[in-house]
Design an enzyme around this catalytic site. Structure first.
Site, PDB file in Angstrom:
ATOM      1  N   GLY A  48       5.819   4.165   5.184  1.00  0.00           N
ATOM      2  CA  GLY A  48       6.690   3.573   4.155  1.00  0.00           C
ATOM      3  C   GLY A  48       6.526   4.299   2.831  1.00  0.00           C
ATOM      4  O   GLY A  48       5.411   4.627   2.442  1.00  0.00           O
ATOM      5  N   ARG A 109       8.826   7.355  10.238  1.00  0.00           N
ATOM      6  CA  ARG A 109       7.814   6.929  11.212  1.00  0.00           C
ATOM      7  C   ARG A 109       8.194   7.656  12.491  1.00  0.00           C
ATOM      8  O   ARG A 109       9.284   7.476  13.011  1.00  0.00           O
ATOM      9  CB  ARG A 109       7.813   5.413  11.367  1.00  0.00           C
ATOM     10  N   GLY A 139      -0.165   5.872   4.602  1.00  0.00           N
ATOM     11  CA  GLY A 139      -1.041   4.725   4.843  1.00  0.00           C
ATOM     12  C   GLY A 139      -1.872   4.908   6.103  1.00  0.00           C
ATOM     13  O   GLY A 139      -2.019   6.022   6.613  1.00  0.00           O
ATOM     14  N   ASP A 140      -2.375   3.804   6.627  1.00  0.00           N
ATOM     15  CA  ASP A 140      -3.321   3.896   7.751  1.00  0.00           C
ATOM     16  C   ASP A 140      -2.711   4.502   9.020  1.00  0.00           C
ATOM     17  O   ASP A 140      -3.365   5.266   9.732  1.00  0.00           O
ATOM     18  CB  ASP A 140      -3.984   2.545   8.041  1.00  0.00           C
ATOM     19  N   GLY A 141      -1.430   4.188   9.276  1.00  0.00           N
ATOM     20  CA  GLY A 141      -0.765   4.769  10.456  1.00  0.00           C
ATOM     21  C   GLY A 141      -0.711   6.290  10.338  1.00  0.00           C
ATOM     22  O   GLY A 141      -0.947   7.021  11.314  1.00  0.00           O
ATOM     23  N   THR A 163       0.468   3.481  -0.327  1.00  0.00           N
ATOM     24  CA  THR A 163       1.197   2.359   0.268  1.00  0.00           C
ATOM     25  C   THR A 163       1.153   1.209  -0.724  1.00  0.00           C
ATOM     26  O   THR A 163       0.138   1.018  -1.398  1.00  0.00           O
ATOM     27  CB  THR A 163       0.584   1.898   1.604  1.00  0.00           C
ATOM     28  N   ASP A 165       0.841  -1.730  -0.001  1.00  0.00           N
ATOM     29  CA  ASP A 165       0.055  -2.837   0.560  1.00  0.00           C
ATOM     30  C   ASP A 165      -1.397  -2.895   0.072  1.00  0.00           C
ATOM     31  O   ASP A 165      -2.044  -3.923   0.185  1.00  0.00           O
ATOM     32  CB  ASP A 165       0.054  -2.762   2.092  1.00  0.00           C
ATOM     33  N   ASP A 167      -3.991  -1.701   1.492  1.00  0.00           N
ATOM     34  CA  ASP A 167      -4.760  -2.176   2.649  1.00  0.00           C
ATOM     35  C   ASP A 167      -5.620  -1.076   3.276  1.00  0.00           C
ATOM     36  O   ASP A 167      -5.862  -1.082   4.482  1.00  0.00           O
ATOM     37  CB  ASP A 167      -3.801  -2.757   3.698  1.00  0.00           C
ATOM     38  N   ARG A 200      12.737 -26.877 -10.134  1.00  0.00           N
ATOM     39  CA  ARG A 200      12.767 -26.455  -8.732  1.00  0.00           C
ATOM     40  C   ARG A 200      11.411 -25.964  -8.257  1.00  0.00           C
ATOM     41  O   ARG A 200      10.575 -25.517  -9.055  1.00  0.00           O
ATOM     42  CB  ARG A 200      13.769 -25.322  -8.541  1.00  0.00           C
ATOM     43  N   ARG A 209       2.377  -6.505   4.571  1.00  0.00           N
ATOM     44  CA  ARG A 209       2.039  -6.426   5.996  1.00  0.00           C
ATOM     45  C   ARG A 209       0.910  -7.408   6.321  1.00  0.00           C
ATOM     46  O   ARG A 209       1.096  -8.596   6.135  1.00  0.00           O
ATOM     47  CB  ARG A 209       1.652  -4.994   6.369  1.00  0.00           C
ATOM     48  N   ALA A 224       1.469 -18.418 -10.303  1.00  0.00           N
ATOM     49  CA  ALA A 224       1.980 -19.211  -9.170  1.00  0.00           C
ATOM     50  C   ALA A 224       1.076 -20.423  -8.930  1.00  0.00           C
ATOM     51  O   ALA A 224      -0.109 -20.408  -9.235  1.00  0.00           O
ATOM     52  CB  ALA A 224       2.034 -18.346  -7.917  1.00  0.00           C
TER      53      ALA A 224
END
Ligand code: F6P
Length: 361
Positions: A48, A109, A139-141, A163, A165, A167, A200, A209, A224
């Site tokens: 990504g 990919r 990233g890791d992939g 990435t 993420d 991660d 709301r 991920r 939040a």
């Protein structure tokens, strides 16, 4: 006498560091790798896209120019390795890209690279193009693919973590994460305007991920009420209780950040429905932020990180390192084996979780 002259020459600090620097550069150029002298480096982006990838490519290309090495850009990640989609890059080829999101080398990919035959063809193409080492930004992939290339063909590869993420093991931050966080916080700030104007409750889904870094940090940063992340499974009841408590304490609107990989087993629309039946007095809405989190100009932090790691990757190759990712730990560029980088074992930042609990009282 000669000794004294040399001594006085070297105690001049400027001259001393000048000589040392040139000695290091000469040594790297001459003896860069114990196995094979590195003269040409290939660079690709894979997986990504992440904001800051262009800044990382730029740093790799310019470090190559600085050390008088050839540099080849490989388009569309590993797919470009297989299709021989190469272009020689010089220092000026990467002008005006430090501020651009995405990756000008494009990313993909690639299924073919997951096969031994695909990797053999990729290796053959690298050798034919005279490329001696590869820098993989992803990233890791992407690092798993790089690891196979090294294992099967002994080809030197260095990884740069990029990435949104965050991660990857062995680096405090990945390129793109800071920009994505800012994008998410900016989006939630806007959602908050509507949430508070209409009393709301908003459920905002963010990417990441299997990692909750984006959700936890943006949750704290955007104020939040609650977060749902993959690293903990507190159950929907816990969330309901927390929302009931905050309603009782006088809150009129709320934002819940939901990581895409959270573990309730429900999608965000189902979650909204369940909450609607159990917590009264809120008008509930859902917002899925999606790929806007991956786009946009990189933050200054990501540009600096990408520049440091791009230069660090070329430095590492010239020092004879291979099969490692360059990461950032306590502001220093460090190397960590791919095998460690791709292990999914980053623990939850429990202190930040505690901070969220306290600040949402
Ligand atoms: O790894 C980056 C990431 O954006 C994840 O957060 C997300 O799960 C995934 O990629 C989405 O992938 P795609 O762009 O292929 O849908």
């Amino acid at each position: 006498m000669l000794f004294l002259r040399a001594f006085f020459f070297f105690i001049n600090r400027k001259r001393f560091s000048f000589c040392v620097n040139w000695f290091i550069i000469f040594k790297r150029l001459r003896f860069g790798s114990m196995s094979k002298k590195i003269e040409k480096i290939g660079v690709l982006t894979s997986g990504g896209d992440a904001p800051g990838m262009n800044a990382a490519i730029r740093a790799v290309v310019r470090a190559c120019a600085y050390y008088d090495l050839g540099c080849v850009g490989i388009y569309r990640g590993y797919q470009g390795l297989i299709d021989k989609d190469f272009e020689e890059l010089a220092a000026r080829s990467v002008r005006n890209i430090i501020n651009r999101g995405g990756t000008f080398l494009k990313s993909a990919r690639c299924a073919a690279f997951r096969t031994e035959e695909g990797r053999a063809l990729a290796h053959q193409n690298l050798v034919e193009a005279g490329i001696d080492a590869l820098v993989v930004i992803g990233g890791d992939g992407s690092f798993t693919g790089a690891l196979r290339l090294k294992e099967e063909h002994g080809f030197p590869v260095i990884g740069i973590p990029a990435t949104i993420d965050n991660d990857i093991n062995g680096t405090d931050y990945t390129i793109g994460y800071d920009t994505a966080l800012n994008t998410v916080v900016d989006a939630i700030d806007k959602i908050r305007d509507t949430a508070s104007s209409h009393n709301r409750l908003f459920l905002v889904e963010v990417m990441g991920r299997d990692a909750g870094d984006i959700a936890l940090n943006s949750g704290v940063g955007a104020g939040a009420e609650e977060i749902l992340i993959p690293e903990e499974d507190k159950g929907i009841e816990h969330l309901i209780e927390s929302l009931k408590r905050s309603k009782k304490s006088g809150k009129t609107s709320s934002i819940i950040v939901v990581a895409e990989g959270e573990r309730s087993g429900k999608n965000i629309l189902e979650l909204a429905e369940i909450i609607g039946t159990k917590v009264t007095g809120y008008d509930i809405r859902v917002s899925v932020l999606g790929h806007i989190q991956r786009g946009g100009a990189p933050s200054c932090y990501d540009r600096v990180l990408a520049s440091k790691l791009g230069v660090g990757a070329v430095d590492a190759l010239l020092k004879g390192e291979s099969n490692v990712m360059v990461g950032i730990t306590n502001r220093k560029v460090t190397s960590v084996a791919f095998e460690i980088a791709i292990k999914k074992q980053r623990p939850l930042d429990t202190d930040l979780r505690r901070v969220l609990n306290i600040t949402t009282i």
